[in-house]
Design a protein around this motif. Structure first.
Motif, PDB file in Angstrom:
ATOM      1  N   LEU A 266      -7.009 -29.639   3.418  1.00 11.64           N
ATOM      2  CA  LEU A 266      -6.465 -30.971   3.161  1.00 11.64           C
ATOM      3  C   LEU A 266      -7.568 -31.870   2.626  1.00 11.64           C
ATOM      4  O   LEU A 266      -8.695 -31.847   3.136  1.00 11.64           O
ATOM      5  CB  LEU A 266      -5.883 -31.588   4.435  1.00 11.64           C
ATOM      6  CG  LEU A 266      -4.644 -30.934   5.060  1.00 11.64           C
ATOM      7  CD1 LEU A 266      -4.247 -31.677   6.334  1.00 11.64           C
ATOM      8  CD2 LEU A 266      -3.476 -30.894   4.086  1.00 11.64           C
ATOM      9  N   LEU A 267      -7.242 -32.661   1.621  1.00 16.77           N
ATOM     10  CA  LEU A 267      -8.187 -33.640   1.088  1.00 16.77           C
ATOM     11  C   LEU A 267      -7.830 -35.052   1.524  1.00 16.77           C
ATOM     12  O   LEU A 267      -8.681 -35.929   1.577  1.00 16.77           O
ATOM     13  CB  LEU A 267      -8.229 -33.563  -0.441  1.00 16.77           C
ATOM     14  CG  LEU A 267      -8.745 -32.251  -1.046  1.00 16.77           C
ATOM     15  CD1 LEU A 267      -8.733 -32.328  -2.566  1.00 16.77           C
ATOM     16  CD2 LEU A 267     -10.143 -31.921  -0.545  1.00 16.77           C
ATOM     17  N   ARG A 268      -6.552 -35.266   1.851  1.00 14.74           N
ATOM     18  CA  ARG A 268      -6.117 -36.595   2.299  1.00 14.74           C
ATOM     19  C   ARG A 268      -6.295 -36.689   3.817  1.00 14.74           C
ATOM     20  O   ARG A 268      -5.324 -36.737   4.571  1.00 14.74           O
ATOM     21  CB  ARG A 268      -4.653 -36.821   1.938  1.00 14.74           C
ATOM     22  CG  ARG A 268      -4.292 -36.663   0.462  1.00 14.74           C
ATOM     23  CD  ARG A 268      -2.818 -36.953   0.306  1.00 14.74           C
ATOM     24  NE  ARG A 268      -2.227 -36.539  -0.941  1.00 14.74           N
ATOM     25  CZ  ARG A 268      -1.667 -37.378  -1.828  1.00 14.74           C
ATOM     26  NH1 ARG A 268      -1.681 -38.676  -1.607  1.00 14.74           N
ATOM     27  NH2 ARG A 268      -1.100 -36.910  -2.922  1.00 14.74           N
ATOM     28  N   ILE A 269      -7.527 -36.714   4.265  1.00 11.69           N
ATOM     29  CA  ILE A 269      -7.765 -36.680   5.705  1.00 11.69           C
ATOM     30  C   ILE A 269      -7.910 -38.067   6.317  1.00 11.69           C
ATOM     31  O   ILE A 269      -7.911 -38.210   7.540  1.00 11.69           O
ATOM     32  CB  ILE A 269      -9.004 -35.824   6.048  1.00 11.69           C
ATOM     33  CG1 ILE A 269     -10.269 -36.404   5.436  1.00 11.69           C
ATOM     34  CG2 ILE A 269      -8.792 -34.393   5.609  1.00 11.69           C
ATOM     35  CD1 ILE A 269     -11.533 -35.659   5.853  1.00 11.69           C
TER      36      ILE A 269
ATOM     37  N   ILE B 248      -6.774 -22.130   0.436  1.00 14.59           N
ATOM     38  CA  ILE B 248      -5.990 -22.761  -0.617  1.00 14.59           C
ATOM     39  C   ILE B 248      -5.831 -21.767  -1.762  1.00 14.59           C
ATOM     40  O   ILE B 248      -6.715 -20.938  -2.018  1.00 14.59           O
ATOM     41  CB  ILE B 248      -6.632 -24.071  -1.122  1.00 14.59           C
ATOM     42  CG1 ILE B 248      -7.975 -23.812  -1.819  1.00 14.59           C
ATOM     43  CG2 ILE B 248      -6.794 -25.063   0.011  1.00 14.59           C
ATOM     44  CD1 ILE B 248      -8.496 -25.016  -2.586  1.00 14.59           C
ATOM     45  N   GLU B 249      -4.687 -21.823  -2.400  1.00  7.95           N
ATOM     46  CA  GLU B 249      -4.459 -21.017  -3.594  1.00  7.95           C
ATOM     47  C   GLU B 249      -5.345 -21.558  -4.712  1.00  7.95           C
ATOM     48  O   GLU B 249      -5.761 -22.724  -4.679  1.00  7.95           O
ATOM     49  CB  GLU B 249      -2.979 -21.098  -3.988  1.00  7.95           C
ATOM     50  CG  GLU B 249      -2.563 -20.213  -5.148  1.00  7.95           C
ATOM     51  CD  GLU B 249      -2.834 -18.748  -4.896  1.00  7.95           C
ATOM     52  OE1 GLU B 249      -3.963 -18.316  -5.238  1.00  7.95           O
ATOM     53  OE2 GLU B 249      -1.947 -18.060  -4.380  1.00  7.95           O
TER      54      GLU B 249
ATOM     55  N   LEU C 161      -5.026 -33.846  -5.402  1.00  6.07           N
ATOM     56  CA  LEU C 161      -5.223 -34.063  -3.973  1.00  6.07           C
ATOM     57  C   LEU C 161      -4.515 -33.046  -3.085  1.00  6.07           C
ATOM     58  O   LEU C 161      -4.875 -32.892  -1.914  1.00  6.07           O
ATOM     59  CB  LEU C 161      -4.737 -35.465  -3.590  1.00  6.07           C
ATOM     60  CG  LEU C 161      -5.487 -36.645  -4.208  1.00  6.07           C
ATOM     61  CD1 LEU C 161      -4.770 -37.946  -3.870  1.00  6.07           C
ATOM     62  CD2 LEU C 161      -6.923 -36.688  -3.716  1.00  6.07           C
ATOM     63  N   ASP C 162      -3.520 -32.356  -3.616  1.00  5.39           N
ATOM     64  CA  ASP C 162      -2.698 -31.471  -2.793  1.00  5.39           C
ATOM     65  C   ASP C 162      -2.800 -30.025  -3.273  1.00  5.39           C
ATOM     66  O   ASP C 162      -3.146 -29.763  -4.422  1.00  5.39           O
ATOM     67  CB  ASP C 162      -1.251 -31.956  -2.800  1.00  5.39           C
ATOM     68  CG  ASP C 162      -1.143 -33.403  -2.330  1.00  5.39           C
ATOM     69  OD1 ASP C 162      -1.690 -33.705  -1.250  1.00  5.39           O
ATOM     70  OD2 ASP C 162      -0.548 -34.225  -3.053  1.00  5.39           O
ATOM     71  N   ARG C 163      -2.470 -29.107  -2.383  1.00  2.00           N
ATOM     72  CA  ARG C 163      -2.722 -27.699  -2.652  1.00  2.00           C
ATOM     73  C   ARG C 163      -1.534 -26.815  -2.268  1.00  2.00           C
ATOM     74  O   ARG C 163      -0.674 -27.192  -1.480  1.00  2.00           O
ATOM     75  CB  ARG C 163      -3.952 -27.230  -1.850  1.00  2.00           C
ATOM     76  CG  ARG C 163      -5.239 -28.003  -2.166  1.00  2.00           C
ATOM     77  CD  ARG C 163      -5.738 -27.675  -3.552  1.00  2.00           C
ATOM     78  NE  ARG C 163      -6.981 -28.343  -3.896  1.00  2.00           N
ATOM     79  CZ  ARG C 163      -7.071 -29.390  -4.716  1.00  2.00           C
ATOM     80  NH1 ARG C 163      -5.968 -29.898  -5.257  1.00  2.00           N
ATOM     81  NH2 ARG C 163      -8.246 -29.923  -5.000  1.00  2.00           N
TER      82      ARG C 163
ATOM     83  N   VAL D 220     -13.787 -29.762  -2.413  1.00  2.00           N
ATOM     84  CA  VAL D 220     -12.611 -29.932  -3.265  1.00  2.00           C
ATOM     85  C   VAL D 220     -11.964 -28.593  -3.601  1.00  2.00           C
ATOM     86  O   VAL D 220     -10.761 -28.518  -3.870  1.00  2.00           O
ATOM     87  CB  VAL D 220     -12.989 -30.692  -4.563  1.00  2.00           C
ATOM     88  CG1 VAL D 220     -13.890 -29.827  -5.452  1.00  2.00           C
ATOM     89  CG2 VAL D 220     -11.745 -31.124  -5.324  1.00  2.00           C
ATOM     90  N   GLU D 221     -12.740 -27.514  -3.563  1.00  2.00           N
ATOM     91  CA  GLU D 221     -12.236 -26.189  -3.925  1.00  2.00           C
ATOM     92  C   GLU D 221     -11.875 -25.328  -2.716  1.00  2.00           C
ATOM     93  O   GLU D 221     -11.336 -24.234  -2.884  1.00  2.00           O
ATOM     94  CB  GLU D 221     -13.275 -25.454  -4.773  1.00  2.00           C
ATOM     95  CG  GLU D 221     -13.578 -26.149  -6.097  1.00  2.00           C
ATOM     96  CD  GLU D 221     -14.663 -25.442  -6.881  1.00  2.00           C
ATOM     97  OE1 GLU D 221     -15.350 -24.581  -6.279  1.00  2.00           O
ATOM     98  OE2 GLU D 221     -14.831 -25.740  -8.072  1.00  2.00           O
TER      99      GLU D 221
END
Length: 363
Positions: free
Chosen positions: A266-269, A328-329, A347-349, A261-262
Motif C-alpha cells: 500500500l502507498l496510501r498509508i 504487488i503485481e 498509487l494503487d496496485r 514504490v515498486e
C-alpha cells in the motif's frame, strides 16, 4: 480433567514466565482461584459452545501475549530450541494440549449474512481514510477476486461469533485454491511499518478459526455475492470438505529510497493525505517473513514444524498449511478495479502471491 488455568500455567512455567499467569483472568474470563462454575455464575457468561472449561484455552490461547514473544527463554542458552515460540509449541505437544482444539465447534448459524460484495461501488479515497490498513488490504484482495499464487477470494472478515458474548474474531479472508481443489482459511498479517506477530500466533489463530467455520454453509448459501461469483466464475469449482490453512504476509515495507514504490503493498498509508504516496521511515522486514526463512531450514524451528504436522494429523480434512508472501503485481500488469472509484495506477496496485513453504498432510 485438565482445566484451562492448568493448561495456561503449564505454558507459563515452560517458558519461565510465571508472572504472565496474572493475565489468565483477562485472557480467559475466569478468576485464577475460582472454579469454572463460580466464574460462570458470577459473570453470567453465556458461551453456548464452551460447555467444557478447557475449550476456553483452545479458543483464546492465540491471543495471549506470550504467543507473540520473540527471543529466548530467560536463563536458557540462545539455542533454537529455547526460543519462546519453540518452547510453547513443544509444550502444546508434550502435554497433549493441542487435542483440546478438537472440541471447538462452529456456533454461528450464518457466516455469510454480511452483505459483502466484490462488486460493491466504493471510493478509494474514502476506503483508505483509516488506519485499519490490514482490513483495507483484505478488501482489495476480495475485490480483485483471483490472486495468482493464492486462489480465488470470495469473502473477507467472515464472522464466527454467535452472540456478542462470544470471544471469537473474524477470518481475514476465505478463498478457494484452484490448484489443490480446497478452501483456504487465510490469516493475513500486514502493517505499513512491518508486522511483528510470530508464526506461532498466526498458525494457532488460523487453526482456531478453521475449527469455528462451518464449511457446509458455503454450499447451502444462495445470497452471498462473493459465493455467487465463486460458483459462476470458476467453471471447475466443486464444493468440498477439504481445506488448507494459509498464512499470508508481506515481505517488507520499504522506504522511498529503498524502492518502496515498486514493492510496498500500500502507498496510501496516511489516512489524512490519501492522494499522495507515503513510506515508512525505515525499511522493515516482517516477522513472518523472517521466521518463514528459518522454518524453511530443516534445522530450525523444528517444534513449530512439528506443531503444524500435528495439526494436520489431528484434522483429516486439512490438506496442508501454506506460508505465502503477498507481492504487488508488475506495475504495467496492474488491472484497475472496476468497482473502485478513484483507483490510480500511480498509487494503487494489483496483487499476486508466492508460496514459500507448504507443509502437507501425511494422511
Amino acid at each position: 480433567m485438565l482445566k484451562s488455568k492448568e493448561a495456561y500455567e503449564f505454558i507459563c512455567k515452560g517458558i519461565n514466565r510465571k508472572d504472565k499467569f496474572d493475565e489468565f483472568e483477562t485472557l480467559f474470563g475466569q478468576y485464577k482461584n475460582d472454579t469454572t462454575e463460580d466464574t460462570v455464575n458470577i459473570k453470567k457468561v453465556k458461551q453456548r459452545d464452551n460447555d467444557g472449561d478447557i475449550k476456553r484455552f483452545a479458543a483464546n490461547f492465540y491471543k495471549s501475549s506470550i504467543v507473540n514473544y520473540k527471543g529466548y527463554v530467560q536463563g536458557a542458552s540462545q539455542a533454537d530450541k529455547n526460543r519462546y515460540s519453540e518452547v510453547i509449541a513443544s509444550t502444546l505437544l508434550s502435554k497433549n494440549l493441542l487435542k483440546t482444539w478438537t472440541d471447538l465447534k462452529p456456533v454461528r448459524s450464518n457466516h455469510f449474512d454480511t452483505n459483502h460484495s466484490p462488486s460493491e461501488i466504493v471510493d478509494m479515497k474514502k476506503l483508505q481514510g483509516t488506519n485499519r490498513k490490514e482490513e483495507i488490504l483484505a478488501k482489495l484482495l476480495f475485490y480483485q477476486r483471483e490472486v495468482d499464487g493464492l486462489g480465488y477470494i470470495f469473502d473477507y472478515q467472515t464472522p464466527l461469533k454467535a452472540t456478542q458474548n462470544d470471544s471469537y474474531g473474524k477470518i481475514d479472508l476465505l478463498g478457494y485454491n484452484t490448484d489443490d481443489d480446497c478452501y483456504s482459511v487465510i490469516e493475513l498479517k500486514y502493517r505499513p511499518s512491518g508486522s511483528e506477530e510470530t508464526l506461532l500466533r498466526c498458525v494457532l489463530e488460523a487453526y482456531t478459526y478453521y475449527k469455528l467455520l462451518d464449511l457446509k454453509q458455503i454450499k447451502s448459501d444462495v445470497d452471498h455475492a462473493g459465493i455467487k461469483a465463486l460458483k459462476k466464475e470458476l467453471p471447475k469449482y466443486k464444493h468440498t470438505d477439504k481445506s488448507e490453512l494459509v498464512i499470508l504476509f508481506d515481505e517488507k515495507s520499504c522506504t522511498d529510497d529503498d524502492g518502496g514504490v515498486e514493492t510496498n503493498l500500500l502507498l496510501r498509508i496516511d489516512p489524512v493525505v490519501v492522494d499522495k504516496p507515503n513510506y515508512p521511515s525505515k525499511t522493515v522486514v516482517s516477522q513472518q517473513y523472517k521466521e518463514c526463512q528459518e522454518l524453511i531450514n530443516p534445522s530450525k524451528r523444528k517444534n513449530l514444524r512439528a506443531l503444524c504436522e500435528a495439526i494436520l494429523k489431528q484434522e483429516s480434512k486439512l490438506k496442508q498449511i501454506r506460508f505465502v508472501v503477498l507481492r504487488i503485481e508488475d506495475i504495467d500488469k496492474a488491472v484497475p478495479l472496476k468497482n473502485v472509484q478513484n483507483w490510480s495506477s500511480e498509487l494503487d496496485r494489483s496483487y499476486r502471491a508466492e508460496t514459500l513453504l507448504t507443509i502437507p498432510s501425511k494422511g
